[in-house]
Enzyme design. Structure first.
Site, PDB file in Angstrom:
ATOM      1  N   LYS A  84      52.320  43.410  29.903  1.00 21.58           N
ATOM      2  CA  LYS A  84      52.482  44.351  31.019  1.00 21.58           C
ATOM      3  C   LYS A  84      52.355  43.579  32.327  1.00 21.58           C
ATOM      4  CE  LYS A  84      51.067  49.164  31.622  1.00 21.58           C
ATOM      5  NZ  LYS A  84      49.970  50.118  31.371  1.00 21.58           N
TER       6      LYS A  84
HETATM    7  O1  G3P Z   1      48.606  53.089  31.932  1.00 18.91           O
HETATM    8  C1  G3P Z   1      49.278  53.447  33.087  1.00 18.91           C
HETATM    9  C2  G3P Z   1      49.147  54.890  33.475  1.00 18.91           C
HETATM   10  O2  G3P Z   1      49.446  55.722  32.396  1.00 18.91           O
HETATM   11  C3  G3P Z   1      47.880  55.253  34.204  1.00 18.91           C
HETATM   12  O3  G3P Z   1      47.681  56.627  34.325  1.00 18.91           O
HETATM   13  O4  G3P Z   1      46.248  58.556  34.843  1.00 18.91           O
HETATM   14  O5  G3P Z   1      45.565  56.274  35.632  1.00 18.91           O
HETATM   15  O6  G3P Z   1      47.462  57.448  36.697  1.00 18.91           O
HETATM   16  P1  G3P Z   1      46.680  57.252  35.428  1.00 18.91           P
END
Ligand code: G3P
Length: 219
Positions: A84
């Protein structure tokens, strides 16, 4: 549509895997911190051993040479690891280099169609548009998914659209309608996907009627 779980928790990954619908895992530095694993490589390896599908593991370097070195190390953790990489200039250069070497990448922190276009041109395996974080700032995360899918379809880019930062089931429904290839979500959202109050009340009535029917026929 593929379902990934967005977590670094081995217990949560096991639980989702046991449902039989899990296609992969995404992690990030914040999720690793939450889990508190002391050895990053060992923890990613443990996740990769749990699932057959792709496991995204994020690099934390921000300059090209260091990013490529770190990415090559992460890529060696397991066959199903996907590196990533953040969507910054050096990240795009890194993705191009890794793509040329056959190393698969997930280009993360995407918030615009132009960013997604550049990631695809660099050869990213996945692009991760963050729906929830756009919604959080009164923008339209789902519009971004629709635009990326349309652009990629128009030019035949093979980069898969991985809808990320999903907060609730309607994000999954709308991502599926828009044609996203993957939705990555927390365990609680995966569980909510199958819930409906009419299913619960309907099952309760069926079981009650079955019991009464058995008594009527003397069973
Ligand atoms: O892993 C990336 C993403 O899904 C993060 O989500 O909820 O931290 O905005 P969030």
């Amino acid at each position: 549509m593929k379902f990934f779980i967005d977590t670094a928790s081995l217990d949560e990954i096991r639980e989702a895997h046991d449902m039989g619908v899990l296609d992969g895992v995404t992690t990030n530095p914040s999720l690793m911190k939450k889990e508190g694993a002391e050895d990053f490589h060992a923890h990613i390896k443990a996740i990769c051993d749990l699932v057959d599908g792709d496991v995204s593991a994020e690099i934390v370097s921000t300059e090209y040479d260091a990013m490529v070195d770190e990415a090559r190390e992460v890529a060696q953790i397991a066959d199903n690891v996907v590196v990533k990489v953040p969507l910054i200039l050096d990240g795009i250069k890194t993705i191009k280099t890794l793509s040329d070497e056959g190393i698969r990448t997930n280009c993360t922190l995407c918030f615009s169609p132009t960013q997604a276009l550049i990631a695809a041109k660099a050869g990213a395996t996945y692009i991760s548009p963050f729906i929830g974080r756009l919604d959080d700032i009164s923008s339209d995360g789902m519009k971004l998914i629709r635009e990326i899918v349309q652009i990629y379809d128009q030019y035949g880019y093979e980069t898969e659209v991985l809808a990320a930062s999903i907060r609730h089931p309607m994000h999954v429904v709308e991502s599926a309608l828009a044609g996203a290839d993957v939705a990555t979500m927390p365990l609680d959202v995966i569980k909510k996907l199958l819930k409906h109050p009419l299913t619960d009340s309907g099952l309760e009535r069926f079981l009650t009627d079955w019991e009464a029917y058995q008594q009527e026929i003397g069973q």
